[in-house]
Design an enzyme around this catalytic site. Structure first.
Site, PDB file in Angstrom:
ATOM      1  N   GLY A  73      19.091   1.679 -21.772  1.00 57.97           N
ATOM      2  CA  GLY A  73      17.964   3.048 -22.141  1.00 57.97           C
ATOM      3  C   GLY A  73      16.667   2.538 -22.062  1.00 57.97           C
ATOM      4  O   GLY A  73      16.109   1.475 -22.093  1.00 57.97           O
ATOM      5  N   SER A  74      15.621   3.069 -21.431  1.00 57.28           N
ATOM      6  CA  SER A  74      14.284   2.644 -21.001  1.00 57.28           C
ATOM      7  C   SER A  74      13.249   3.650 -20.432  1.00 57.28           C
ATOM      8  O   SER A  74      13.759   4.933 -20.758  1.00 57.28           O
ATOM      9  CB  SER A  74      14.429   1.697 -19.864  1.00 57.28           C
ATOM     10  OG  SER A  74      15.393   1.983 -18.828  1.00 57.28           O
ATOM     11  N   ARG A  75      12.283   3.579 -19.783  1.00 52.49           N
ATOM     12  CA  ARG A  75      11.134   4.775 -19.538  1.00 52.49           C
ATOM     13  C   ARG A  75      10.464   4.193 -18.508  1.00 52.49           C
ATOM     14  O   ARG A  75      10.038   2.892 -18.276  1.00 52.49           O
ATOM     15  CB  ARG A  75      10.307   4.709 -21.102  1.00 52.49           C
ATOM     16  CG  ARG A  75       9.060   5.606 -20.798  1.00 52.49           C
ATOM     17  CD  ARG A  75       8.462   5.560 -22.287  1.00 52.49           C
ATOM     18  NE  ARG A  75       7.060   6.053 -22.275  1.00 52.49           N
ATOM     19  CZ  ARG A  75       6.466   6.352 -23.417  1.00 52.49           C
ATOM     20  NH1 ARG A  75       7.110   6.385 -24.369  1.00 52.49           N
ATOM     21  NH2 ARG A  75       5.198   6.575 -23.358  1.00 52.49           N
ATOM     22  N   MET A 129      14.733   7.548 -19.806  1.00 48.75           N
ATOM     23  CA  MET A 129      15.946   7.257 -19.429  1.00 48.75           C
ATOM     24  C   MET A 129      16.908   7.078 -20.784  1.00 48.75           C
ATOM     25  O   MET A 129      16.745   5.991 -21.252  1.00 48.75           O
ATOM     26  CB  MET A 129      16.137   6.301 -18.229  1.00 48.75           C
ATOM     27  CG  MET A 129      15.186   6.655 -16.986  1.00 48.75           C
ATOM     28  SD  MET A 129      15.156   5.291 -15.820  1.00 48.75           S
ATOM     29  CE  MET A 129      14.222   4.335 -16.487  1.00 48.75           C
TER      30      MET A 129
END
Length: 229
Positions: A196-198, A108
């Site tokens: 922002g990440s995952r 993301m």
């Protein structure tokens, strides 16, 4: 096999309401004194534009689209997050299952919706938060070394899958609503990650995938695969 409705109206996610209120108060605190006590007035226009842009960005980041889906096949997997698929590969999973699993990862960016949804319905058998580093979420080591939350869901057919929320270089807060003993439901938020990440999923190796690496997906809307019978 599937029908769905998606309401395109957006709300502010509950995780961002305090941030939006804080930005609005900041706009008043900064702009009112400048308007009355600072000359020339074009400085007030500049600060008003800048603070308004900040408010728009924060509101946009914490947007919460209303998405409702109806699935007739309980083995269908919905994307748990908006973003791009960056990994689909067999991986030795040593933390939970201690066996090879199919890892599916969705990255993301700061411009994606950052709410996370449950990919399947079932019983939550494990939920925990682990502290860690804040490397870029696109790096392979972020799955095991970054700050992260883990949720394991057991489906009605007694199949277990794992969903891991991973913080990125800028993300500093992971929120997970999943509690052990509770049920996971479609159309329900599993959590939220700021910036922002995952999100990683660990699935049975013979899971049928409907997406490819590089493909864009939408949380609680894109069917990414189907669990084996």
């Amino acid at each position: 096999m599937k029908s769905h409705t998606s309401n395109r109206h957006h709300r502010i996610h509950e995780e961002g309401r305090h941030s939006v209120i804080g930005i609005v108060l900041l706009m008043f605190i900064i702009n009112i004194p400048i308007y009355f006590f600072v000359q020339p007035h074009w400085l007030c226009i500049i600060t008003l534009i800048l603070t308004a842009m900040l408010l728009v960005f924060v509101a946009y980041f914490f947007r919460n689209p209303v998405r409702e889906v109806e699935i007739t096949d309980p083995n269908f997997l919905l994307a748990p997050a908006d973003g791009h698929v960056v990994v689909i590969e067999p991986t030795m999973e040593d933390e939970i299952f201690h066996e090879k699993r199919l890892q599916v990862s969705i990255f993301m960016s700061p411009f994606n919706v950052h709410a996370n949804w449950y990919p399947v319905e079932g019983n939550i058998v494990r939920s925990e938060h682990q502290k860690g580093r804040h490397m870029g979420a696109w790096l392979p080591k972020s799955s095991t070394e970054n700050e992260r939350s883990l949720v394991v869901i057991e489906t009605p057919s007694k199949m277990q899958i794992a969903v891991r929320q991973i913080a990125g270089a800028m993300a500093r807060r992971i929120v997970t609503y999943a509690k052990v003993g509770k049920q996971s439901h479609r159309n329900e938020h599993m959590g939220f990650i700021k910036l922002g990440s995952r999100v990683d999923m660990y699935l049975p190796l013979d899971t049928e995938m409907f997406v490819q690496v590089g493909e864009a997906v939408r949380g609680n809307e894109t069917i990414i695969g189907r669990l084996p019978e």
